[in-house]
Scaffold this motif. Structure first.
Motif, mmCIF file in Angstrom:
data_model
loop_
_atom_site.group_PDB
_atom_site.id
_atom_site.type_symbol
_atom_site.label_atom_id
_atom_site.label_comp_id
_atom_site.label_asym_id
_atom_site.label_seq_id
_atom_site.Cartn_x
_atom_site.Cartn_y
_atom_site.Cartn_z
ATOM 1 N N SER A 3 2.485 43.318 0.581
ATOM 2 C CA SER A 3 3.392 42.781 -0.433
ATOM 3 C C SER A 3 3.469 41.261 -0.363
ATOM 4 O O SER A 3 4.141 40.645 -1.172
ATOM 5 C CB SER A 3 4.794 43.350 -0.226
ATOM 6 O OG SER A 3 5.353 42.838 0.972
ATOM 7 N N GLU A 4 2.795 40.677 0.624
ATOM 8 C CA GLU A 4 2.864 39.241 0.887
ATOM 9 C C GLU A 4 4.265 38.828 1.308
ATOM 10 O O GLU A 4 4.639 37.676 1.208
ATOM 11 C CB GLU A 4 2.401 38.426 -0.340
ATOM 12 C CG GLU A 4 0.944 38.681 -0.705
ATOM 13 C CD GLU A 4 0.459 37.784 -1.826
ATOM 14 O OE1 GLU A 4 1.274 37.006 -2.356
ATOM 15 O OE2 GLU A 4 -0.732 37.853 -2.161
ATOM 16 N N SER A 5 5.039 39.795 1.745
ATOM 17 C CA SER A 5 6.374 39.517 2.268
ATOM 18 C C SER A 5 6.586 40.372 3.503
ATOM 19 O O SER A 5 6.846 41.574 3.391
ATOM 20 C CB SER A 5 7.452 39.847 1.229
ATOM 21 O OG SER A 5 8.740 39.813 1.836
ATOM 22 N N PRO A 6 6.460 39.790 4.701
ATOM 23 C CA PRO A 6 6.663 40.589 5.924
ATOM 24 C C PRO A 6 8.074 41.155 6.005
ATOM 25 O O PRO A 6 8.282 42.230 6.561
ATOM 26 C CB PRO A 6 6.381 39.589 7.049
ATOM 27 C CG PRO A 6 6.527 38.236 6.425
ATOM 28 C CD PRO A 6 6.099 38.398 4.995
ATOM 29 N N GLU A 7 9.057 40.428 5.413
ATOM 30 C CA GLU A 7 10.438 40.928 5.429
ATOM 31 C C GLU A 7 10.556 42.219 4.621
ATOM 32 O O GLU A 7 11.159 43.204 5.061
ATOM 33 C CB GLU A 7 11.396 39.871 4.881
ATOM 34 C CG GLU A 7 11.519 38.623 5.739
ATOM 35 C CD GLU A 7 10.383 37.632 5.546
ATOM 36 O OE1 GLU A 7 10.267 36.698 6.352
ATOM 37 O OE2 GLU A 7 9.597 37.791 4.573
ATOM 38 N N LEU A 8 9.962 42.213 3.405
ATOM 39 C CA LEU A 8 9.992 43.418 2.573
ATOM 40 C C LEU A 8 9.190 44.537 3.221
ATOM 41 O O LEU A 8 9.601 45.708 3.189
ATOM 42 C CB LEU A 8 9.446 43.111 1.175
ATOM 43 C CG LEU A 8 9.379 44.308 0.213
ATOM 44 C CD1 LEU A 8 10.775 44.891 -0.006
ATOM 45 C CD2 LEU A 8 8.752 43.899 -1.116
ATOM 46 N N ASP A 9 8.055 44.199 3.829
ATOM 47 C CA ASP A 9 7.245 45.215 4.499
ATOM 48 C C ASP A 9 8.057 45.911 5.591
ATOM 49 O O ASP A 9 7.977 47.133 5.766
ATOM 50 C CB ASP A 9 6.001 44.581 5.124
ATOM 51 C CG ASP A 9 4.978 44.156 4.069
ATOM 52 O OD1 ASP A 9 5.123 44.590 2.907
ATOM 53 O OD2 ASP A 9 4.062 43.406 4.413
ATOM 54 N N THR A 10 8.840 45.139 6.337
ATOM 55 C CA THR A 10 9.673 45.719 7.393
ATOM 56 C C THR A 10 10.696 46.684 6.807
ATOM 57 O O THR A 10 10.924 47.775 7.344
ATOM 58 C CB THR A 10 10.399 44.609 8.171
ATOM 59 O OG1 THR A 10 9.421 43.766 8.806
ATOM 60 C CG2 THR A 10 11.322 45.193 9.235
ATOM 61 N N LEU A 11 11.321 46.283 5.690
ATOM 62 C CA LEU A 11 12.313 47.150 5.052
ATOM 63 C C LEU A 11 11.681 48.430 4.531
ATOM 64 O O LEU A 11 12.231 49.527 4.702
ATOM 65 C CB LEU A 11 13.002 46.399 3.906
ATOM 66 C CG LEU A 11 13.885 45.215 4.293
ATOM 67 C CD1 LEU A 11 14.458 44.562 3.031
ATOM 68 C CD2 LEU A 11 15.011 45.649 5.210
ATOM 69 N N ILE A 12 10.530 48.319 3.892
ATOM 70 C CA ILE A 12 9.880 49.501 3.333
ATOM 71 C C ILE A 12 9.415 50.436 4.454
ATOM 72 O O ILE A 12 9.502 51.665 4.333
ATOM 73 C CB ILE A 12 8.694 49.109 2.431
ATOM 74 C CG1 ILE A 12 9.202 48.305 1.224
ATOM 75 C CG2 ILE A 12 7.937 50.344 1.965
ATOM 76 C CD1 ILE A 12 10.225 49.034 0.367
ATOM 77 N N ALA A 13 8.938 49.862 5.552
ATOM 78 C CA ALA A 13 8.533 50.697 6.687
ATOM 79 C C ALA A 13 9.744 51.456 7.226
ATOM 80 O O ALA A 13 9.649 52.645 7.565
ATOM 81 C CB ALA A 13 7.908 49.831 7.782
#
Length: 215
Positions: A3-13
């Protein structure tokens, strides 16, 4: 996920873990919650990312009604124009959900209480600390008493300020007519608590003595 956003990736995970480990295992519980919520307790806590009430009290979805803000503060009852978020949530919990208890939980290492104690945000413009300064201004009177006894620096003073904040919120809760009425009739209980981040210990306020004791 890219997503080019590690913060969003963490939330989705985290969401995907929840779907697998939480939602599926508690599917019956979630089905019940479609019909509405009936929490027995309202918790007013700080927005600090380290003090999540659901985690601290290890509760299931639907068990507690939570409001979080800077320093876990409750403003006094007032009818002036404006947007009264905490007051609206309190009204909803007490009058419509009919919670039986309201617990105010302060915590250790609270940035809002530290700012109230040092007054390092006073004079800042809104958007640059001014909103926070105005909000924690509710602690000014308690702050003066703490500063007189303990000074304004060090953990002893900060801890005293953090605990004083809980007492301020409890006092302000009792300015609400609906709270006064229900507490007077024994339909509502107010409690104060303090979570120490350093050791993970929860303390409960004994209002008779004014002391916080480990739960």
């Amino acid at each position: 996920m890219n997503s080019e956003s590690p913060e969003l990736d963490t939330l989705i995970a985290g969401y995907r873990r929840f779907r697998e480990r939480g939602w599926k295992l508690e599917r019956d519980r979630w089905a019940e919650l479609k019909e509405g919520q009936e929490p027995r307790v309202m918790v007013i806590a700080c927005s600090d990312s380290r003090v999540d009430p659901s985690q601290i009290f290890d509760v299931n979805p639907g068990e507690i009604f939570v409001v979080r803000n800077v320093a876990a503060l409750v403003p006094p009852f007032e009818t002036s124009p404006g947007h009264h978020g905490v007051s609206a949530a309190l009204e909803f919990a007490v009058q419509f959900l009919k919670v039986r208890e309201v617990l105010v939980m302060g915590h250790g290492l609270c940035g809002g209480c530290q700012a109230a104690l040092t007054r390092n945000l006073h004079g800042n413009e809104p958007g640059e600390g001014g909103f926070v300064a105005d909000w924690i201004g509710m602690l000014d009177e308690a702050r003066d008493a703490v500063a007189h006894e303990h000074g304004t620096e060090g953990r002893t003073a900060e801890r005293a300020m953090e605990m004083a904040g809980v007492k301020v919120s409890l006092a302000n809760l009792r300015t609400f007519p609906c709270v006064q009425s229900k507490e007077g009739k024994g339909e509502l209980t107010l409690r104060g608590a303090y979570f120490a981040i350093s050791d993970g210990v929860l303390h409960l306020l004994d209002e008779a003595s004014g002391e916080f004791n480990p739960a």
